[in-house]
Design an enzyme around this catalytic site. Structure first.
Site, short mmCIF file in Angstrom:
data_model
loop_
_atom_site.label_atom_id
_atom_site.label_comp_id
_atom_site.label_asym_id
_atom_site.label_seq_id
_atom_site.Cartn_x
_atom_site.Cartn_y
_atom_site.Cartn_z
N VAL B 113 14.49 0.48 -31.01
CA VAL B 113 15.68 0.36 -31.85
C VAL B 113 16.12 -1.10 -31.84
CG1 VAL B 113 18.07 1.09 -32.21
CG2 VAL B 113 16.39 2.71 -31.28
N GLY B 123 28.41 -2.34 -37.10
CA GLY B 123 28.23 -0.90 -37.18
C GLY B 123 26.87 -0.50 -37.72
N LEU B 124 25.99 -1.47 -37.96
CA LEU B 124 24.70 -1.14 -38.56
C LEU B 124 23.75 -0.47 -37.58
CD1 LEU B 124 24.11 -4.26 -40.85
CD2 LEU B 124 24.58 -1.90 -41.55
N GLY B 125 23.85 -0.82 -36.29
CA GLY B 125 23.03 -0.14 -35.28
C GLY B 125 23.40 1.33 -35.21
N LYS B 126 24.70 1.60 -35.28
CA LYS B 126 25.19 2.98 -35.29
C LYS B 126 24.67 3.72 -36.52
CE LYS B 126 29.50 5.63 -35.24
NZ LYS B 126 30.97 5.57 -35.14
N ASP B 149 18.23 0.72 -22.02
CA ASP B 149 18.51 -0.39 -21.09
C ASP B 149 19.99 -0.32 -20.68
OD1 ASP B 149 15.98 -1.63 -20.94
OD2 ASP B 149 16.27 -2.54 -22.90
N TYR B 156 24.75 4.09 -26.87
CA TYR B 156 24.16 5.41 -27.15
C TYR B 156 25.11 6.55 -26.77
CZ TYR B 156 19.80 3.01 -28.20
OH TYR B 156 18.86 2.21 -28.78
#
Lengths: 178, 178
Positions: B113, B123-126, B149, B156
């Site tokens: 990811v 907020g793009l990772g979400k 990690d 997460y």
């Protein structure tokens, strides 16, 4: 295509599993074994497994029953499947199972490791795990992972697995926990 | 076959990601966007990704370079791949990536990811994670897992992932640790 591997062959790392088992000469049907009541243990990479027999094995260790159609699909799409069998004469019995998902390149995750209760405490779980690790290493997988229930963390630790290395956490998604 | 999904469509759960981005009408090439300098964000499930571009993305977040041949193989054998793209006029840029291995039935494990540093904190990772979770749920995968990690465990957690649920430990095999 069948892949049968004798637990007692020189290629196997499974010498720990021989203590309570009597090795007999190789061969798919062995009348000597049948007469004498001796048995031998085999590993197989064959994916064509009777899923009903597998679910009975899982049932014997108290796992919940799963839809056979999904079990079959999961096996088909696993990268490596290693099953463990007892052969007594011409009679074969599924006594252990493990499988791994993988990207075929870097990572693998081992699931559904099970040994029948009657065959536990003989080093066979260790032998089964050594076999699947060997197969994954043969495929050049460098990152072998699993998720261990609390009661088997030490079992896997003794096989070379480390929990939370460098603080890396295994995490599971729960739809209702957000 | 391309699968392009507009981040700003009604079907997306990604409203959290819109704060700093200007949505524009759908369409593979958008002259309005090109003229005005506005951009839009897309997701794709397409596995035909330029692995060189992917490795440059991974390089931008400080990951070690990997052999391109193995990266290509890993993508081919991943169950789900979700990439994230910025489109500015006719120019597309890979800005995020995630993939999951799976048995296609019960379990999936999410790997790699990554969101480009220039696009983080929006907020793009979400949004990317919500997209891959949605795709895995659509495929009826009930057990979605990953290895986090230490620095991203809370990221997460906020998405519904739980570390060590019921004491289950993520474990990694190290060949020299036995």
């Amino acid at each position: 295509m069948s892949f049968w591997k004798n637990l007692f062959s020189g290629q196997s790392n499974s010498s720990t599993a021989t203590s309570t088992l009597t090795p007999v000469p190789s061969g798919d049907a062995n009348p000597t074994a049948e007469r004498s009541g001796t048995s031998r243990i085999f590993f197989s990479k064959e994916k064509e497994i009777d899923v009903q027999e597998l679910e009975e094995l899982c049932d014997a260790v108290g796992w919940s029953r799963r839809p056979l159609r999904k079990v079959k699909k999961a096996i088909e799409h696993s990268f490596i499947v290693v099953s463990m069998w007892e052969q007594r004469g011409s009679y074969r019995r599924l006594i252990g199972f493990s499988r791994a998902t993988s990207d075929h390149a870097f990572n693998a995750t081992i699931w559904d490791v099970v040994v029948h209760p009657q065959f536990q405490q003989r080093g066979l779980g260790k032998a089964l795990m050594q076999q699947i690790i060997k197969e994954l290493r043969r495929e050049d997988i460098s990152n072998i992972t699993l998720f261990a229930d609390p009661g088997v963390v030490n079992f896997y630790r003794n096989l070379g697995f480390r929990p939370d290395p460098e603080g890396i956490k295994g995490m599971f998604w729960y739809p209702n926990s957000r």
